[in-house]
Motif scaffolding. Structure first.
Motif, PDB file in Angstrom:
ATOM      1  N   UNK A 142     -15.748  -1.255 -52.841  1.00  0.00           N
ATOM      2  CA  UNK A 142     -15.426  -0.237 -53.850  1.00  0.00           C
ATOM      3  C   UNK A 142     -14.550  -0.819 -54.954  1.00  0.00           C
ATOM      4  N   UNK A 143     -13.613  -1.711 -54.596  1.00  0.00           N
ATOM      5  CA  UNK A 143     -12.729  -2.274 -55.631  1.00  0.00           C
ATOM      6  C   UNK A 143     -13.417  -3.365 -56.451  1.00  0.00           C
ATOM      7  N   UNK A 144     -14.671  -3.694 -56.113  1.00  0.00           N
ATOM      8  CA  UNK A 144     -15.430  -4.623 -56.968  1.00  0.00           C
ATOM      9  C   UNK A 144     -15.958  -3.907 -58.216  1.00  0.00           C
ATOM     10  N   UNK A 145     -15.856  -2.563 -58.250  1.00  0.00           N
ATOM     11  CA  UNK A 145     -16.224  -1.803 -59.449  1.00  0.00           C
ATOM     12  C   UNK A 145     -15.100  -1.970 -60.460  1.00  0.00           C
ATOM     13  N   UNK A 191      -5.641   0.126 -54.432  1.00  0.00           N
ATOM     14  CA  UNK A 191      -4.999   1.382 -54.050  1.00  0.00           C
ATOM     15  C   UNK A 191      -5.987   2.547 -54.139  1.00  0.00           C
ATOM     16  N   UNK A 192      -6.750   2.617 -55.228  1.00  0.00           N
ATOM     17  CA  UNK A 192      -7.748   3.681 -55.394  1.00  0.00           C
ATOM     18  C   UNK A 192      -8.816   3.580 -54.317  1.00  0.00           C
ATOM     19  N   UNK A 251     -18.459  11.320 -57.398  1.00  0.00           N
ATOM     20  CA  UNK A 251     -17.665  12.371 -58.038  1.00  0.00           C
ATOM     21  C   UNK A 251     -16.189  12.236 -57.692  1.00  0.00           C
ATOM     22  N   UNK A 252     -15.890  11.838 -56.453  1.00  0.00           N
ATOM     23  CA  UNK A 252     -14.493  11.610 -56.064  1.00  0.00           C
ATOM     24  C   UNK A 252     -13.878  10.535 -56.973  1.00  0.00           C
ATOM     25  N   UNK A 253     -14.635   9.482 -57.242  1.00  0.00           N
ATOM     26  CA  UNK A 253     -14.122   8.391 -58.083  1.00  0.00           C
ATOM     27  C   UNK A 253     -13.986   8.832 -59.542  1.00  0.00           C
ATOM     28  N   UNK A 254     -14.933   9.619 -60.050  1.00  0.00           N
ATOM     29  CA  UNK A 254     -14.792  10.133 -61.429  1.00  0.00           C
ATOM     30  C   UNK A 254     -13.511  10.947 -61.543  1.00  0.00           C
ATOM     31  N   UNK A 309      -5.909   9.835 -63.346  1.00  0.00           N
ATOM     32  CA  UNK A 309      -4.906   8.769 -63.359  1.00  0.00           C
ATOM     33  C   UNK A 309      -3.965   8.907 -64.549  1.00  0.00           C
ATOM     34  N   UNK A 310      -2.669   8.859 -64.261  1.00  0.00           N
ATOM     35  CA  UNK A 310      -1.599   8.875 -65.268  1.00  0.00           C
ATOM     36  C   UNK A 310      -1.581  10.151 -66.115  1.00  0.00           C
TER      37      UNK A 310
END
Length: 196
Positions: A121-124, A130-131, A34-37, A43-44
């Motif tokens: 996580x950044x492999x998604x 940065x995210x 949920x944090x990632x959603x 974003x932006x």
């Protein structure tokens, strides 16, 4: 609280932002996908627009935080209909599918170093470095992260320490060397610099 403030106050350049600083509290999020959603949605976008779209997103699931299975199963056009771009809708479903296939949970991530967790996580597709760094800071509550690619941090560190940004390679090396002195509390330093 006093531990990180005491440590960071040894760096005299930080003293102006440490005076009257409000406490930094790092919390672990219960629902990591949920944090990632939420991050992808915001974003932006302005805070207000992001909040409206996040509310619409939650309303697709009865106002509740959805499971990854629910997000992976929802019709793609339905996701787009709430104001998400095709790209953001894709990234949100990428997170859900990654969670179902590999897991985005404390159990697996707690066994990883910061470097390993950032790479994981950044492999998604749709989640950059940065995210992923902010995810470790604000979803996992890790205390020693310095997201040096952040332009606000770069600008403020240059200002605080009188660094020349014209030679980017030298500037980054100098900035990371300074931030290393804040370890093991680089997350707290980063948050306080952002707030300032």
């Amino acid at each position: 609280m006093s531990g990180y403030l005491e440590h960071l106050s040894q760096d005299k350049a930080l003293l102006p932002i440490l005076e009257n600083a409000q406490q930094v509290e790092l919390k672990r999020q219960q629902n990591l996908p949920q944090y990632l959603y939420r991050t992808i949605i915001n974003q932006q976008l302005s805070t207000r627009v992001g909040q409206v779209i996040l509310e619409r997103f939650l309303n697709l699931f009865g106002g509740n935080e959805p499971t990854s299975q629910q997000v992976a199963s929802i019709d793609f056009d339905t996701l787009k209909s709430i104001g998400l771009s095709k790209q953001k809708a894709t990234y949100i479903q990428n997170v859900a599918k990654f969670d179902l296939e590999n897991g985005i949970n404390f159990e697996s991530l707690s066994k990883m170093s910061d470097v390993e967790a950032i790479a994981y996580i950044s492999s998604i597709k749709g989640i950059g470095k940065w995210t992923a760094e902010l995810f470790l800071m604000f979803a996992l509550g890790r205390e020693d992260l310095f997201p040096g690619d952040d332009l606000i941090l770069q600008k403020k560190v240059a200002e605080l320490y009188g660094l020349d940004r014209s030679d980017k390679k030298k500037f980054l090396a100098d900035m990371y060397a300074i931030a290393q002195n804040w370890s093991p509390f680089r997350t707290y330093a980063s948050v306080l610099i952002w707030r300032s």
